[in-house]
Design a protein around this motif. Structure first.
Motif, short mmCIF file in Angstrom:
data_model
loop_
_atom_site.label_atom_id
_atom_site.label_comp_id
_atom_site.label_asym_id
_atom_site.label_seq_id
_atom_site.Cartn_x
_atom_site.Cartn_y
_atom_site.Cartn_z
N LEU A 4 0.84 -1.19 0.00
CA LEU A 4 0.00 0.00 0.00
C LEU A 4 0.88 1.25 0.00
O LEU A 4 2.01 1.22 0.48
CB LEU A 4 -0.90 0.02 1.23
CG LEU A 4 -1.92 -1.10 1.36
CD1 LEU A 4 -2.69 -0.96 2.66
CD2 LEU A 4 -2.86 -1.11 0.19
N HIS A 5 0.33 2.35 -0.50
CA HIS A 5 1.08 3.61 -0.52
C HIS A 5 0.95 4.36 0.80
O HIS A 5 1.60 5.38 0.99
CB HIS A 5 0.60 4.49 -1.68
CG HIS A 5 -0.82 4.93 -1.57
ND1 HIS A 5 -1.88 4.08 -1.82
CD2 HIS A 5 -1.36 6.11 -1.24
CE1 HIS A 5 -3.01 4.74 -1.64
NE2 HIS A 5 -2.71 5.98 -1.28
N VAL A 6 0.11 3.87 1.70
CA VAL A 6 -0.04 4.48 3.02
C VAL A 6 0.17 3.40 4.08
O VAL A 6 0.06 2.21 3.80
CB VAL A 6 -1.44 5.12 3.22
CG1 VAL A 6 -1.61 6.31 2.32
CG2 VAL A 6 -2.54 4.12 2.99
N LYS A 7 0.48 3.84 5.29
CA LYS A 7 0.64 2.89 6.39
C LYS A 7 0.00 3.46 7.64
O LYS A 7 -0.42 4.63 7.67
CB LYS A 7 2.10 2.55 6.60
CG LYS A 7 2.99 3.70 6.99
CD LYS A 7 4.44 3.24 7.09
CE LYS A 7 5.34 4.34 7.59
NZ LYS A 7 6.72 3.91 7.70
N LYS A 8 -0.08 2.66 8.68
CA LYS A 8 -0.71 3.05 9.93
C LYS A 8 -0.06 4.31 10.48
O LYS A 8 1.17 4.44 10.52
CB LYS A 8 -0.57 1.91 10.94
CG LYS A 8 -1.25 2.14 12.25
CD LYS A 8 -1.10 0.94 13.15
CE LYS A 8 -1.69 1.20 14.52
NZ LYS A 8 -1.56 0.04 15.39
N GLY A 9 -0.89 5.29 10.87
CA GLY A 9 -0.39 6.53 11.44
C GLY A 9 -0.29 7.67 10.44
O GLY A 9 -0.13 8.82 10.83
N ASP A 10 -0.40 7.39 9.14
CA ASP A 10 -0.35 8.43 8.11
C ASP A 10 -1.62 9.27 8.14
O ASP A 10 -2.70 8.77 8.43
CB ASP A 10 -0.21 7.84 6.71
CG ASP A 10 1.17 7.31 6.42
OD1 ASP A 10 2.10 7.63 7.19
OD2 ASP A 10 1.32 6.58 5.43
N THR A 11 -1.50 10.54 7.80
CA THR A 11 -2.66 11.41 7.63
C THR A 11 -3.03 11.39 6.15
O THR A 11 -2.18 11.61 5.30
CB THR A 11 -2.34 12.85 8.07
OG1 THR A 11 -1.91 12.81 9.43
CG2 THR A 11 -3.57 13.72 7.96
N VAL A 12 -4.31 11.10 5.88
CA VAL A 12 -4.77 10.97 4.49
C VAL A 12 -6.01 11.81 4.27
O VAL A 12 -6.69 12.22 5.22
CB VAL A 12 -5.06 9.50 4.12
CG1 VAL A 12 -3.81 8.66 4.17
CG2 VAL A 12 -6.14 8.91 5.01
N ILE A 13 -6.31 12.06 2.99
CA ILE A 13 -7.53 12.75 2.60
C ILE A 13 -8.29 11.81 1.66
O ILE A 13 -7.67 11.13 0.84
CB ILE A 13 -7.23 14.11 1.95
CG1 ILE A 13 -8.50 14.89 1.69
CG2 ILE A 13 -6.44 13.95 0.68
CD1 ILE A 13 -8.27 16.35 1.39
N VAL A 14 -9.61 11.75 1.80
CA VAL A 14 -10.43 10.88 0.98
C VAL A 14 -10.68 11.57 -0.36
O VAL A 14 -11.15 12.70 -0.41
CB VAL A 14 -11.76 10.52 1.68
CG1 VAL A 14 -12.60 9.62 0.81
CG2 VAL A 14 -11.49 9.86 3.02
N ALA A 15 -10.38 10.85 -1.46
CA ALA A 15 -10.46 11.44 -2.80
C ALA A 15 -11.81 11.20 -3.47
O ALA A 15 -12.20 11.96 -4.34
CB ALA A 15 -9.35 10.87 -3.67
N SER A 16 -12.53 10.14 -3.09
CA SER A 16 -13.81 9.86 -3.73
C SER A 16 -14.72 9.11 -2.77
O SER A 16 -14.28 8.56 -1.77
CB SER A 16 -13.60 9.04 -5.00
OG SER A 16 -13.10 7.77 -4.68
N GLY A 17 -16.02 9.12 -3.10
CA GLY A 17 -17.00 8.43 -2.28
C GLY A 17 -17.80 9.39 -1.44
O GLY A 17 -17.70 10.61 -1.57
N LYS A 18 -18.60 8.83 -0.54
CA LYS A 18 -19.50 9.67 0.27
C LYS A 18 -18.76 10.57 1.26
O LYS A 18 -19.30 11.58 1.69
CB LYS A 18 -20.51 8.80 1.01
CG LYS A 18 -19.91 7.92 2.09
CD LYS A 18 -20.96 7.15 2.86
CE LYS A 18 -20.32 6.40 4.00
NZ LYS A 18 -21.28 5.71 4.83
N ASP A 19 -17.54 10.21 1.61
CA ASP A 19 -16.75 11.00 2.56
C ASP A 19 -15.67 11.82 1.87
O ASP A 19 -14.66 12.18 2.48
CB ASP A 19 -16.12 10.08 3.60
CG ASP A 19 -17.16 9.42 4.49
OD1 ASP A 19 -18.07 10.13 4.94
OD2 ASP A 19 -17.07 8.20 4.71
N LYS A 20 -15.86 12.15 0.60
CA LYS A 20 -14.86 12.89 -0.18
C LYS A 20 -14.49 14.20 0.51
O LYS A 20 -15.36 14.95 0.95
CB LYS A 20 -15.41 13.18 -1.58
CG LYS A 20 -14.45 13.92 -2.47
CD LYS A 20 -15.05 14.11 -3.85
CE LYS A 20 -14.09 14.86 -4.73
NZ LYS A 20 -14.61 14.99 -6.09
N GLY A 21 -13.18 14.45 0.62
CA GLY A 21 -12.69 15.69 1.22
C GLY A 21 -12.36 15.58 2.70
O GLY A 21 -11.68 16.44 3.24
#
Length: 105
Positions: A4-21
Motif C-alpha cells: 500500500l502507498h499508506v501505512k498506519k499513522g499516516d494522515t490521508v484525505i479521501v479522494a472519492s466516495g460519500k466522505d470525499k474531502g
C-alpha cells in the motif's frame, strides 16, 4: 499480496466516495484486501449483543474499511494531497512527497 502507498499513522484525505474531502489518520492498513481504516471516515452502525466485555450491548458507531485507492497521502508541508516517491537518504529508503520533496515519516 500488494503493498500500500499508506501505512498506519499516516494522515490521508479521501479522494472519492460519500466522505470525499474528509481527512483523518490511518488506524489500520489491510494490504491483503487493499483496504484501510481511517479515523472518522466511513462510519457505520453495528448492532452488538451483550457480552462479558460489553454488558450493555446496543448500537455502536465504528469506522469501516475503504479501498486504499480512494485515499491520498497528505503532504506534511502544504497539507494538500500528494503522491509518494521512494528515495535513499543516508543509506535508508524513505518516502518523499512528490509536491514538496520533503521526507514523510
Amino acid at each position: 499480496m500488494m503493498k500500500l502507498h499508506v501505512k498506519k499513522g499516516d494522515t490521508v484525505i479521501v479522494a472519492s466516495g460519500k466522505d470525499k474531502g474528509k481527512t483523518g489518520k490511518v488506524l489500520l492498513a489491510l494490504p491483503a484486501q487493499q483496504k484501510v481504516v481511517v479515523e472518522g471516515v466511513n462510519v457505520v452502525k453495528k448492532h452488538v449483543k451483550p457480552s462479558p466485555n460489553n454488558t450493555q450491548g446496543g448500537i455502536e458507531e465504528r469506522e469501516a474499511a475503504i479501498h486504499a485507492s480512494k485515499v491520498r497521502l497528505v503532504d506534511p508541508e502544504s497539507g494538500k494531497p500528494t503522491r509518494v516517491r521512494h528515495q535513499i537518504v543516508d543509506g535508508k529508503k524513505v518516502r518523499v512527497g512528490v509536491k514538496s520533496g520533503k521526507v514523510i515519516d
